[in-house]
Design an enzyme around this catalytic site. Structure first.
Site, PDB file in Angstrom:
ATOM      1  N   GLY A  37       3.061   2.462  10.926  1.00 23.22           N
ATOM      2  CA  GLY A  37       2.669   1.673  12.091  1.00 23.22           C
ATOM      3  C   GLY A  37       2.498   0.055  11.892  1.00 23.22           C
ATOM      4  N   ALA A  38       1.561  -0.064  10.755  1.00 24.08           N
ATOM      5  CA  ALA A  38       1.201  -1.584  10.361  1.00 24.08           C
ATOM      6  C   ALA A  38       0.623  -1.734   9.301  1.00 24.08           C
ATOM      7  CB  ALA A  38       0.442  -2.271  11.492  1.00 24.08           C
ATOM      8  N   MET A  39       0.496  -2.968   8.507  1.00 26.77           N
ATOM      9  CA  MET A  39      -0.298  -3.042   7.256  1.00 26.77           C
ATOM     10  C   MET A  39      -1.168  -4.319   7.330  1.00 26.77           C
ATOM     11  SD  MET A  39      -0.771  -1.661   4.294  1.00 26.77           S
ATOM     12  CE  MET A  39      -2.178  -2.507   3.351  1.00 26.77           C
ATOM     13  N   GLU A  40      -2.605  -3.857   6.861  1.00 22.98           N
ATOM     14  CA  GLU A  40      -3.333  -4.779   7.144  1.00 22.98           C
ATOM     15  C   GLU A  40      -3.420  -6.211   5.917  1.00 22.98           C
ATOM     16  OE1 GLU A  40      -4.010  -1.696   6.260  1.00 22.98           O
ATOM     17  OE2 GLU A  40      -5.592  -1.562   4.764  1.00 22.98           O
ATOM     18  N   GLU A  96       0.889  -1.017  -0.085  1.00 21.02           N
ATOM     19  CA  GLU A  96      -0.028  -0.059   0.134  1.00 21.02           C
ATOM     20  C   GLU A  96       0.929   1.241   0.103  1.00 21.02           C
ATOM     21  OE1 GLU A  96      -2.746   0.489   3.094  1.00 21.02           O
ATOM     22  OE2 GLU A  96      -3.991   1.796   2.323  1.00 21.02           O
ATOM     23  N   HIS A  99      -6.902  -2.417  14.981  1.00 17.43           N
ATOM     24  CA  HIS A  99      -7.032  -1.418  13.658  1.00 17.43           C
ATOM     25  C   HIS A  99      -6.840  -2.400  12.450  1.00 17.43           C
ATOM     26  CE1 HIS A  99      -6.863   2.227  11.259  1.00 17.43           C
ATOM     27  NE2 HIS A  99      -6.114   1.349  10.573  1.00 17.43           N
ATOM     28  N   GLU A 100      -5.743  -3.011  12.509  1.00 12.23           N
ATOM     29  CA  GLU A 100      -5.608  -4.147  11.156  1.00 12.23           C
ATOM     30  C   GLU A 100      -6.399  -5.046  11.238  1.00 12.23           C
ATOM     31  OE1 GLU A 100      -3.487  -2.326   9.619  1.00 12.23           O
ATOM     32  OE2 GLU A 100      -2.657  -1.193  10.978  1.00 12.23           O
TER      33      GLU A 100
HETATM   34  N1  TRP Z   1      -2.937   0.760   5.662  1.00 11.93           N
HETATM   35  C1  TRP Z   1      -2.373   0.879   6.697  1.00 11.93           C
HETATM   36  C2  TRP Z   1      -3.091   1.102   7.886  1.00 11.93           C
HETATM   37  O1  TRP Z   1      -3.459   2.295   8.311  1.00 11.93           O
HETATM   38  C3  TRP Z   1      -1.254   2.026   6.885  1.00 11.93           C
HETATM   39  C4  TRP Z   1      -0.310   2.157   5.577  1.00 11.93           C
HETATM   40  C5  TRP Z   1      -0.356   2.616   4.368  1.00 11.93           C
HETATM   41  C6  TRP Z   1       1.048   1.744   5.378  1.00 11.93           C
HETATM   42  N2  TRP Z   1       0.654   2.990   3.772  1.00 11.93           N
HETATM   43  C7  TRP Z   1       1.596   2.293   4.339  1.00 11.93           C
HETATM   44  C8  TRP Z   1       1.864   1.150   6.425  1.00 11.93           C
HETATM   45  C9  TRP Z   1       2.960   2.262   3.969  1.00 11.93           C
HETATM   46  C10 TRP Z   1       3.354   0.962   6.069  1.00 11.93           C
HETATM   47  C11 TRP Z   1       3.816   1.531   4.646  1.00 11.93           C
HETATM   48  O2  TRP Z   1      -3.369   0.275   8.956  1.00 11.93           O
HETATM   49 ZN    ZN Z   2      -5.587   1.561   8.440  1.00 10.43          ZN
END
Ligand code: TRP
Ligand code: ZN
Length: 875
Positions: free
Chosen positions: A269-272, A129, A305-306
């Site tokens: 922070g993190a990625m879903e 993302e 959140h994730e």
């Molecule tokens: N979609 C992720 C969230 O909000 C965050 C996210 C978007 C992200 N782009 C990213 C995380 C790039 C890491 C690097 O949970």
């Molecule tokens: Zn998110």
């Protein structure tokens, strides 16, 4: 023609066009080799029946890819049959339905941008993302192209014994030369931004969750072996989130496996990613010895959140990136309600509103302001903002407030049912809410389409004879701005508590403001009440009502709404500090208003029922918030006045602080539960006030707390107090504490981040020198975003008195770092630049010096699109 619009690469919402082709299936074979990786992709493409396009060419996105071969239905393309730029590949002529195969080489080890496939310490992992997938293979890398993915990973078995991707493991096996492979299949169609793979030498913690339909879901948390002891909290948080989403939203998890991987080098922070979340270690690892209470809360919130994205984001995803808040705003709303349910509603609300008022309001009044649904962007990575996330969540919260919980749930059920498996828009979300409620949301859409924080002025009038109380509302609607639909939750407070409204008998009412000016009258009001407006912060606005200091003091102790009791205290402090800032500039002696002392005393002698709230009420508004509220920001006045207040409140109430400090000493070992967290927060606040006041024994307390603490919250709190203490006697103690802390924790990167942060945020003079030295420290690593945020980010965002030091050297420092970072990690560089974009808010010399450095950044050759967009939009 306006230059800004003429910039190549500005993408407009109004230009949205349905994808010309769809990809039904995506089969990937990713081979990780010593120095690079080879990616073979087999894509089943066909013309999109919903597209108007009737041309013959196909355009795929791709960046930093070395193409080895490309074929259609097994037929290798000749050089003249396609063309390439740095960002795409166009095939001149394609059939209506066909199989496209390609082979590219990529370089994960040299990929310092942390987008696409990259290496973090010992492991390979991905971040796709928003547009990282195009760094892995040529693809229709846009969220409205959803595909079924099958992924085979091949790597050295000794270096990378663990091979993961989305979905379920289909099969795996060994190969010659010490290599092995694994094939994963994700049965759910998804956009490429949700793709993920991981290869490395990871340890795993296993657990499981039984869903509401009695399916057993495997939970696996993958970490470096040294971090195995730090997994419990994330796993418990995940299980709580899974149960909560079943109960509150009726959402069950869909796969049989839920994996989380912790990585150290991560831009956010993190990625879903579907079935395979990837987390910044800072948002997943937790252990009392290394992790503060605040960080525990953050882990709980981000894990949830994730997880919640699995429905709000993955099952129902975004049509295009202008809809980013469709998933982020809704998911932040969901995670904040979850955290509130796990702890205290009011505490969570105060934390969220503090963030909104300091960071989001500031963004919304500056050059990077944008609507929750933006209408254009250059680089989408720049739009992962507090406006998209936090204001977006506030807008969803207002829908929840207007509908009430039952109708809101019906609306979300309809939304999920109707759009499951599809890529949709914010309008689709609101339409579902409108349909179940029969409400008209057309004016409400202004919240999504206009930027800026609305101001609502309120005045009151009481007619004793008619027993009528009236409130006049006025939204200052600016140029080209339409009035908002604002839900204002309110109550009327008298000496004897809340007055019931005659219309309903209730003590709360939600007034809907839709007009530029509007008057609301209440009948049968026997005495003039004090209005309690915007209870629970029912709308993300700036509310003006000319409260007297006495009225604020009154609300502080009598309002039945916990949020507004806190808010009244904050407003009281703000009014007094603003008055003192005027005195400071006139060179007058400062004096503490006795009303604040009285208000604090009342709170201090309250029975210890809600200590977390007590601590929040007794915390003065931050320098950052005071700056946000200033017409022209006077850094020194804000700093000195706030320090003065802390000192005065410390000494005027020294006996109370001491009593609180001693009464809340830990008893019988560390525990992590809401009550103990609250007790620690109040105790450590008391210690800070004692230190501020320079109380005689305070250095002894802080020293002994530092050396004897059995948890990171108490230890770090003591260290912070020591490091910020201006007394001569504190200097050596602080140095020694920092050294021993480093000794003890040099093997723990996340703890070292805290050690860096404490020093970067230190408000004593010569901050820049300290920060420059920290960057030369062996534990600093400019390629690690957490380290950059802990040192440069904290200094420039959270240490105003030092960042804005008189000679402008802080600005030069920031510009140099942005330019250096921009060469290898544009996302982090662009984000870091934000403090300089606020130059218009400061007086002459500072403003000029900031502007000069921002111009210098913009004039530098070879800027990334990310940094270029931020710099050019703010000059
Ligand atoms: N979609 C992720 C969230 O909000 C965050 C996210 C978007 C992200 N782009 C990213 C995380 C790039 C890491 C690097 O949970
Ligand atoms: Zn998110």
């Amino acid at each position: 023609m306006a230059m800004k619009d003429a910039q190549p690469g500005t993408i407009h919402l109004r230009d949205y066009e349905a994808p010309r082709f769809l990809i039904d299936k995506t089969v990937l074979r990713i081979e990780i080799r010593d120095d690079d990786a080879c990616v073979q992709a087999t894509l089943s493409l066909r013309r999109n029946p919903d597209s108007q396009y009737d041309g013959e060419s196909l355009e795929l996105y791709g960046q930093h890819l070395t193409l080895n071969s490309i074929a259609i239905d097994g037929c290798e393309l000749l050089a003249e049959e396609y063309s390439m730029t740095a960002e795409d590949l166009t095939i001149n002529r394609v059939p209506d339905q066909f199989e496209l195969t390609s082979e590219v080489v990529i370089h994960p080890k040299d990929n310092s941008s942390l987008e696409g496939l990259f290496k973090s310490r010992t492991m390979y992992c991905t971040q796709c993302e928003a547009e990282g997938f195009r760094r892995i293979t040529y693809y229709l890398d846009r969220p409205d192209v959803m595909s079924e993915f099958t992924t085979t990973i091949i790597a050295d078995k000794a270096l990378c014994p663990v091979l993961l991707s989305n979905g379920n493991l289909l099969d795996s096996g060994d190969l010659e030369g010490g290599r092995h492979w694994a094939t994963w299949h994700d049965p759910f169609r998804k956009p490429s931004y949700l793709f993920a793979m991981v290869a490395g030498d990871l340890a795993v913690v296993d657990d499981s969750f039984k869903t509401c339909s009695n399916r057993e879901v495997d939970i696996r948390l993958y970490v470096e072996p040294k971090d195995l002891q730090k997994c419990d909290h994330a796993i418990q948080s995940l299980k709580n989130a899974m149960a909560w989403d079943e109960k509150v939203y009726g959402r069950e998890y869909d796969l049989d496996l839920y994996m989380i991987v912790a990585v150290d080098d991560f831009n956010m922070g993190a990625m879903e990613n579907k079935g395979l979340n990837i987390f910044n270690t800072s948002c997943v690892l937790a252990h009392p010895e290394t992790t503060t209470d605040d960080a525990f809360k953050r882990v709980e919130g981000v894990v949830a959140h994730e997880y919640f994205h699995n429905w709000s984001g993955n099952r129902v995803t975004c049509r295009d990136w202008f809809q980013l808040s469709l998933k982020e705003g809704f998911t932040v709303f969901r995670d904040s309600e979850f955290s509130a349910d796990m702890g205290s509603q009011t505490v969570k609300r105060v934390e969220d509103v503090n963030l909104l008022r300091t960071v989001q309001f500031s963004e919304d009044s500056g050059p990077t302001a944008h609507p929750v649904q933006p209408s254009s962007y250059m680089e989408i990575s720049n739009f992962y903002t507090v406006t998209i996330y936090e204001k977006g969540a506030e807008v969803v919260r207002m829908i929840h407030t207007l509908l009430g919980p039952e109708l809101f749930r019906q609306g979300s059920d309809l939304y999920f049912a109707r759009h499951d498996g599809h890529a949709v828009t914010i309008e689709d979300f609101v339409a579902a809410m409108a349909e179940v409620s029969g409400r008209d949301f057309s004016q409400f859409m202004n919240w999504y389409r206009q930027s800026g924080t609305p101001r609502l002025s309120v005045s009151s009038e009481y007619d004793a004879e008619k027993q009528r109380y009236s409130l006049h509302f006025n939204q200052g609607v600016g140029d080209g701005c339409s009035p908002y639909h604002i839900p204002v939750k309110l109550g009327l407070v008298s000496d004897r508590g809340d007055l019931p409204f005659s219309s309903s008998g209730e003590t709360n009412q939600i007034i809907e403001i839709t007009q530029p000016t509007q008057t609301v009258s209440f009948e049968g009001i026997a005495e003039r009440p004090v209005p309690s407006l915007l209870r629970g912060f029912s709308a993300p606005i700036k509310l003006d009502y000319a409260y007297s200091l006495d009225e604020l003091g009154f609300l502080m102790s009598n309002d039945s709404d916990g949020f507004n009791r806190w808010n009244a205290g904050q407003q009281l402090s703000i009014q007094l500090m603003q008055g003192l800032m005027v005195d400071y500039r006139k060179g007058k002696a400062l004096a503490l208003d006795p009303r604040l002392k009285d208000a604090f005393t009342k709170v201090l002698i309250e029975p210890a029922s809600d200590q977390a709230m007590q601590a929040l009420v007794l915390t003065l508004p931050s320098e950052i918030l005071l700056a946000e509220l200033s017409e022209v920001i006077d850094v020194e006045a804000i700093h000195h006045v706030r320090q003065f207040m802390c000192r005065e409140l410390g000494s005027a109430l020294a006996d109370d602080w001491l009593r609180i400090y001693q009464a809340n000493q830990p008893q019988g070992g560390y525990r992590h539960n809401a009550e103990e967290v609250a007790r620690r927060s109040l105790k450590n606040l008391a210690l800070r006030y004692l230190m501020n006041a320079g109380a005689d024994n305070s250095l002894e307390f802080v020293e002994s707390q530092f050396s004897q603490a059995d948890n990171m919250t108490d230890r770090l709190s003591a260290l912070t107090s020591l490091v910020n203490d201006p007394r001569e006697a504190a200097k050596d103690l602080a140095e020694a504490a920092l050294a021993s802390f480093y000794q003890d924790w040099s093997h723990e990167p996340l703890v070292l981040n805290q050690w860096f942060q404490v020093q970067s945020a230190c408000k004593l003079p010569n901050g820049l020198d300290r920060v420059v030295r920290l960057m030369e420290h062996q534990a600093f690593d400019i390629h690690n975003p957490n380290k950059v945020r802990s040192v440069v980010g904290v200094f420039c965002n959270s240490n105003p008195i030092n960042f804005h030091c008189d000679n402008g050297s802080g600005y030069q420092f920031l510009a140099e770092n942005v330019l250096q970072l921009d060469k290898f990690n544009p996302q982090i560089a662009a984000r870091l630049l934000i403090p300089l974009t606020k130059w218009r808010r400061f007086e002459g010399a500072r403003s000029e010096a900031m502007h000069k450095q921002l111009s210098h950044v913009l004039a530098s050759p070879g800027l990334s699109r990310d940094t270029y967009e931020i710099a050019s939009k703010s000059l």
